[in-house]
Motif scaffolding. Structure first.
Motif, PDB file in Angstrom:
ATOM      1  N   SER A   9      -4.070 -20.967 -60.023  1.00 41.47           N
ATOM      2  CA  SER A   9      -2.959 -21.436 -61.007  1.00 41.47           C
ATOM      3  C   SER A   9      -1.787 -21.788 -60.422  1.00 41.47           C
ATOM      4  O   SER A   9      -1.203 -20.616 -59.709  1.00 41.47           O
ATOM      5  N   GLN A  10      -1.222 -22.925 -60.208  1.00 37.74           N
ATOM      6  CA  GLN A  10       0.081 -23.079 -59.689  1.00 37.74           C
ATOM      7  C   GLN A  10       1.185 -22.847 -60.624  1.00 37.74           C
ATOM      8  O   GLN A  10       2.368 -22.161 -60.156  1.00 37.74           O
ATOM      9  N   THR A  11       1.112 -23.491 -61.653  1.00 41.88           N
ATOM     10  CA  THR A  11       2.342 -23.296 -62.954  1.00 41.88           C
ATOM     11  C   THR A  11       1.975 -22.505 -64.032  1.00 41.88           C
ATOM     12  O   THR A  11       2.875 -22.563 -64.648  1.00 41.88           O
ATOM     13  N   ASN A  13      -0.504 -22.496 -66.142  1.00 38.56           N
ATOM     14  CA  ASN A  13      -1.508 -22.998 -67.485  1.00 38.56           C
ATOM     15  C   ASN A  13      -2.863 -22.245 -67.374  1.00 38.56           C
ATOM     16  O   ASN A  13      -3.151 -21.691 -68.486  1.00 38.56           O
ATOM     17  N   THR A  14      -3.309 -22.218 -66.105  1.00 33.88           N
ATOM     18  CA  THR A  14      -4.599 -21.756 -66.235  1.00 33.88           C
ATOM     19  C   THR A  14      -4.744 -20.142 -66.216  1.00 33.88           C
ATOM     20  O   THR A  14      -5.708 -19.423 -66.666  1.00 33.88           O
ATOM     21  N   LEU A  52      -7.030 -29.077 -62.401  1.00 34.19           N
ATOM     22  CA  LEU A  52      -7.742 -30.379 -61.778  1.00 34.19           C
ATOM     23  C   LEU A  52      -6.910 -31.059 -60.573  1.00 34.19           C
ATOM     24  O   LEU A  52      -5.283 -31.026 -61.000  1.00 34.19           O
ATOM     25  N   ALA A  54      -6.777 -34.217 -58.023  1.00 32.37           N
ATOM     26  CA  ALA A  54      -7.494 -35.635 -57.705  1.00 32.37           C
ATOM     27  C   ALA A  54      -8.800 -35.603 -58.305  1.00 32.37           C
ATOM     28  O   ALA A  54     -10.100 -35.780 -57.629  1.00 32.37           O
ATOM     29  N   GLY A  55      -8.895 -35.397 -59.715  1.00 31.31           N
ATOM     30  CA  GLY A  55     -10.338 -35.487 -60.446  1.00 31.31           C
ATOM     31  C   GLY A  55     -11.145 -34.452 -60.148  1.00 31.31           C
ATOM     32  O   GLY A  55     -12.552 -34.547 -60.631  1.00 31.31           O
ATOM     33  N   THR A  79      -7.855 -26.457 -66.815  1.00 29.83           N
ATOM     34  CA  THR A  79      -6.727 -27.108 -67.678  1.00 29.83           C
ATOM     35  C   THR A  79      -6.519 -28.546 -66.503  1.00 29.83           C
ATOM     36  O   THR A  79      -6.606 -28.397 -65.474  1.00 29.83           O
ATOM     37  N   ALA A  82      -5.326 -34.627 -67.906  1.00 25.75           N
ATOM     38  CA  ALA A  82      -6.221 -35.665 -68.752  1.00 25.75           C
ATOM     39  C   ALA A  82      -6.630 -35.280 -70.111  1.00 25.75           C
ATOM     40  O   ALA A  82      -6.440 -33.933 -70.388  1.00 25.75           O
ATOM     41  N   HIS A  88     -12.653 -38.511 -67.347  1.00 26.64           N
ATOM     42  CA  HIS A  88     -11.813 -37.981 -66.055  1.00 26.64           C
ATOM     43  C   HIS A  88     -12.200 -36.165 -66.209  1.00 26.64           C
ATOM     44  O   HIS A  88     -12.598 -35.664 -65.242  1.00 26.64           O
ATOM     45  N   GLU A 114       0.239 -28.478 -69.351  1.00 25.71           N
ATOM     46  CA  GLU A 114       1.401 -29.461 -69.076  1.00 25.71           C
ATOM     47  C   GLU A 114       1.589 -29.417 -67.519  1.00 25.71           C
ATOM     48  O   GLU A 114       1.218 -28.743 -66.686  1.00 25.71           O
ATOM     49  N   TRP A 132      -5.189 -40.406 -65.213  1.00 16.86           N
ATOM     50  CA  TRP A 132      -4.757 -39.332 -66.364  1.00 16.86           C
ATOM     51  C   TRP A 132      -3.530 -39.349 -66.622  1.00 16.86           C
ATOM     52  O   TRP A 132      -3.017 -38.638 -67.662  1.00 16.86           O
TER      53      TRP A 132
HETATM   54  C1  FMN Z   1      -0.998 -32.236 -57.045  1.00 20.78           C
HETATM   55  C2  FMN Z   1      -1.591 -32.157 -58.415  1.00 20.78           C
HETATM   56  C3  FMN Z   1      -2.550 -33.124 -58.850  1.00 20.78           C
HETATM   57  C4  FMN Z   1      -3.285 -33.068 -60.215  1.00 20.78           C
HETATM   58  N1  FMN Z   1      -4.251 -34.041 -60.128  1.00 20.78           N
HETATM   59  C5  FMN Z   1      -4.721 -34.017 -61.598  1.00 20.78           C
HETATM   60  C6  FMN Z   1      -5.862 -34.692 -61.718  1.00 20.78           C
HETATM   61  O1  FMN Z   1      -6.615 -35.219 -60.811  1.00 20.78           O
HETATM   62  N2  FMN Z   1      -6.440 -34.820 -63.010  1.00 20.78           N
HETATM   63  C7  FMN Z   1      -5.812 -34.272 -64.076  1.00 20.78           C
HETATM   64  O2  FMN Z   1      -6.060 -34.227 -65.213  1.00 20.78           O
HETATM   65  N3  FMN Z   1      -4.792 -33.337 -63.812  1.00 20.78           N
HETATM   66  C8  FMN Z   1      -4.161 -33.385 -62.546  1.00 20.78           C
HETATM   67  N4  FMN Z   1      -2.999 -32.567 -62.515  1.00 20.78           N
HETATM   68  C9  FMN Z   1      -2.615 -31.835 -63.605  1.00 20.78           C
HETATM   69  C10 FMN Z   1      -2.867 -30.292 -63.452  1.00 20.78           C
HETATM   70  O3  FMN Z   1      -4.442 -30.256 -63.304  1.00 20.78           O
HETATM   71  C11 FMN Z   1      -2.380 -29.432 -64.849  1.00 20.78           C
HETATM   72  O4  FMN Z   1      -1.223 -29.513 -65.169  1.00 20.78           O
HETATM   73  C12 FMN Z   1      -3.021 -27.988 -64.793  1.00 20.78           C
HETATM   74  O5  FMN Z   1      -2.615 -27.599 -66.161  1.00 20.78           O
HETATM   75  C13 FMN Z   1      -2.033 -27.240 -63.816  1.00 20.78           C
HETATM   76  O6  FMN Z   1      -2.615 -26.062 -64.008  1.00 20.78           O
HETATM   77  P1  FMN Z   1      -1.658 -24.642 -63.448  1.00 20.78           P
HETATM   78  O7  FMN Z   1      -0.418 -24.681 -64.353  1.00 20.78           O
HETATM   79  O8  FMN Z   1      -2.814 -23.542 -63.943  1.00 20.78           O
HETATM   80  O9  FMN Z   1      -1.494 -24.767 -61.960  1.00 20.78           O
HETATM   81  C14 FMN Z   1      -2.605 -32.507 -61.181  1.00 20.78           C
HETATM   82  C15 FMN Z   1      -1.422 -31.579 -60.871  1.00 20.78           C
HETATM   83  C16 FMN Z   1      -1.089 -31.635 -59.674  1.00 20.78           C
HETATM   84  C17 FMN Z   1       0.203 -30.486 -59.143  1.00 20.78           C
END
Ligand code: FMN
Length: 160
Positions: A9-11, A13-14, A52, A54-55, A79, A82, A88, A114, A132
């Motif tokens: 998880s970067q932000t 959500n997960t 996700l 890049a899909g 999370t 999309a 997707h 988000e 997405w």
């Molecule tokens: C670099 C990057 C690429 C992403 N690519 C996709 C994607 O291909 N498809 C999608 O549905 N969301 C994509 N997202 C959105 C994240 O998957 C989504 O915001 C997710 O909840 C982040 O989870 P986290 O808060 O646990 O890091 C992308 C986000 C980032 C930062």
């Protein structure tokens, strides 16, 4: 049952989903970030949470999915920007399952998460914005309480 929760998880959500999963599993269940994840073979159930990119499942989670190949019981959650149920999102979950080839995937769950506004600005500026992008506006504020309830419903079906 010895269970393990692993997430990337970067932000955050997960991570929220991972915490909800961990609380619903037997007391003492170990939860860790994917970088610190132990050998999955030592656990009866492994729940892996990814976001996700890049899909596909994010790169770190993709690496751990490879280690889950042939595992006896796996629960996958994710999370994404999309729309849940979109091609997707479904294709990404299918990709996760194929990375963990031969694992018994007892259940899956995914929901909106988000998207970092800076990331949205970047992808909007691309000559070909990702599919997405249009769904991402609806992801604001997710995961919400209802997402976590739905996650628990999916997990409970696995624990029956
Ligand atoms: C670099 C990057 C690429 C992403 N690519 C996709 C994607 O291909 N498809 C999608 O549905 N969301 C994509 N997202 C959105 C994240 O998957 C989504 O915001 C997710 O909840 C982040 O989870 P986290 O808060 O646990 O890091 C992308 C986000 C980032 C930062």
């Amino acid at each position: 049952m010895k269970a393990l929760v692993v997430y990337s998880s970067q932000t955050g959500n997960t991570q929220k989903l991972a915490e909800t999963v961990c609380e619903a599993l037997p007391a003492g269940t170990q939860m860790c970030v994917v970088d610190d994840a132990p050998d999955p073979a030592d656990y009866d159930l492994v729940a892996l949470g990814f976001w996700l990119q890049a899909g596909k499942p994010d790169p770190k989670s993709s690496g751990y999915l490879e280690r889950l190949k042939g595992h006896k019981k796996v629960f996958l959650f994710a999370t994404h920007g999309a729309r849940p149920g979109s091609d997707h999102a479904n294709n990404a979950m299918a990709c996760a399952q194929s990375l963990a080839e031969g694992a018994a995937v007892a259940g899956t769950f995914s929901c909106h998460g988000e998207v970092n506004p800076k990331v949205l600005e970047k992808v909007k500026a691309k000559p070909q914005p990702p599919v997405w992008l249009d769904d991402a506006a609806d992801a604001v504020g997710h995961p919400k309480a209802a997402d976590l309830d739905n996650l628990l419903t999916a997990l409970k079906a696995v624990l029956k």
